[in-house]
Design a protein around this motif. Structure first.
Motif, short mmCIF file in Angstrom:
data_model
loop_
_atom_site.label_atom_id
_atom_site.label_comp_id
_atom_site.label_asym_id
_atom_site.label_seq_id
_atom_site.Cartn_x
_atom_site.Cartn_y
_atom_site.Cartn_z
N LEU A 133 144.69 -38.07 120.26
CA LEU A 133 145.01 -37.12 121.32
C LEU A 133 143.85 -37.01 122.30
CD1 LEU A 133 146.54 -34.30 119.10
CD2 LEU A 133 147.70 -36.24 120.15
N ASP A 134 144.16 -36.55 123.49
CA ASP A 134 143.16 -36.34 124.53
C ASP A 134 142.05 -35.44 123.98
OD1 ASP A 134 142.46 -36.65 127.41
OD2 ASP A 134 142.64 -34.46 127.38
N GLY A 135 140.80 -35.90 124.08
CA GLY A 135 139.65 -35.12 123.62
C GLY A 135 139.19 -35.46 122.21
N ASP A 136 139.96 -36.26 121.48
CA ASP A 136 139.55 -36.64 120.12
C ASP A 136 138.31 -37.51 120.15
OD1 ASP A 136 141.70 -35.33 119.03
OD2 ASP A 136 142.83 -37.14 118.53
N PHE A 137 137.56 -37.47 119.05
CA PHE A 137 136.43 -38.37 118.87
C PHE A 137 136.89 -39.58 118.08
CE2 PHE A 137 133.99 -34.54 119.75
CZ PHE A 137 133.03 -35.04 120.61
N LEU A 138 136.46 -40.76 118.51
CA LEU A 138 136.78 -42.02 117.84
C LEU A 138 135.49 -42.55 117.23
CD1 LEU A 138 138.74 -43.59 120.84
CD2 LEU A 138 139.72 -42.37 118.88
N LEU A 139 135.48 -42.70 115.92
CA LEU A 139 134.33 -43.28 115.25
C LEU A 139 134.56 -44.78 115.15
CD1 LEU A 139 131.63 -42.91 113.75
CD2 LEU A 139 132.99 -42.84 111.64
N VAL A 140 133.74 -45.55 115.84
CA VAL A 140 133.88 -47.00 115.94
C VAL A 140 132.84 -47.66 115.04
CG1 VAL A 140 133.63 -48.94 117.54
CG2 VAL A 140 134.82 -46.87 118.27
N ASP A 141 133.27 -48.65 114.26
CA ASP A 141 132.37 -49.38 113.39
C ASP A 141 132.31 -50.83 113.86
OD1 ASP A 141 130.99 -50.70 111.37
OD2 ASP A 141 131.94 -49.56 109.76
N ARG A 142 131.19 -51.19 114.48
CA ARG A 142 131.04 -52.54 115.06
C ARG A 142 130.87 -53.62 113.99
NH1 ARG A 142 127.75 -52.34 120.59
NH2 ARG A 142 128.07 -54.55 120.25
N SER A 143 130.66 -53.23 112.73
CA SER A 143 130.48 -54.23 111.68
C SER A 143 131.83 -54.77 111.16
CB SER A 143 129.68 -53.65 110.51
OG SER A 143 130.46 -52.71 109.79
N LEU A 144 132.92 -54.12 111.50
CA LEU A 144 134.24 -54.57 111.06
C LEU A 144 134.79 -55.62 112.02
CD1 LEU A 144 135.80 -51.11 110.16
CD2 LEU A 144 134.80 -52.78 108.59
#
Length: 153
Positions: free
Chosen positions: A78-89
């Motif tokens: 949803l608008d405003g959510d935080f996305l935790l991104v893992d660059r190792s995947l």
């Protein structure tokens, strides 16, 4: 390439390592929170769970982005959510990703690989998929988790 008003844009918020202390142990219990019909209260048995370990298992490769838009609402973004991104995947077809290409702002989409074609799917029927032109390099990072502040009212 895409219309920022009809897609979910992801704004970089920095490394996830600063999001939590090195260790963030919180009390935990074996009691589950039923989402359906409430059950009588069970015995409460406390232990500790490290929230940092659960949410950010690879801190050096993890970054936070903030979602803006409604093109991914059927995936719970949803608008405003935080996305935790893992660059190792390594992203695979079907993964939720933050993608950037051709100098555009990062966007949050479902990655679809169809032969040599790269398609970034929205999860809102009012938004069309984005087919990346052949030969264009796309940088995709897997979204490990989505977090939001529960809004009251």
């Amino acid at each position: 390439m895409y219309d920022p008003e009809t897609t979910t844009v992801a704004t970089y918020h920095g490394p996830a390592t600063g999001a939590f202390p090195a260790s963030l142990p919180l009390p935990s219990t074996d009691v589950t929170a039923e989402a359906g019909f409430p059950l009588p209260t069970a015995d409460f048995s406390a232990s500790e769970v490290d929230l940092g370990e659960i949410l950010v298992p690879n801190p050096l490769a993890s970054f936070l982005y903030r979602a803006a838009g409604n093109s991914m609402i059927m995936d719970g973004v949803l608008d405003g959510d935080f996305l935790l991104v893992d660059r190792s995947l390594n992203p695979r077809s079907g993964d939720l990703v933050v993608a950037t290409f051709m100098g555009q702002a990062p966007i949050c989409k479902r990655l679809r690989l169809d032969g040599d074609r790269i398609i970034l799917d929205s999860r809102n029927p009012h938004h069309k998929p984005i087919e990346v032109p052949e030969g264009v390099e796309v940088e995709c990072f897997c979204v490990r988790s989505v977090a939001r502040v529960v809004r009251r009212g």
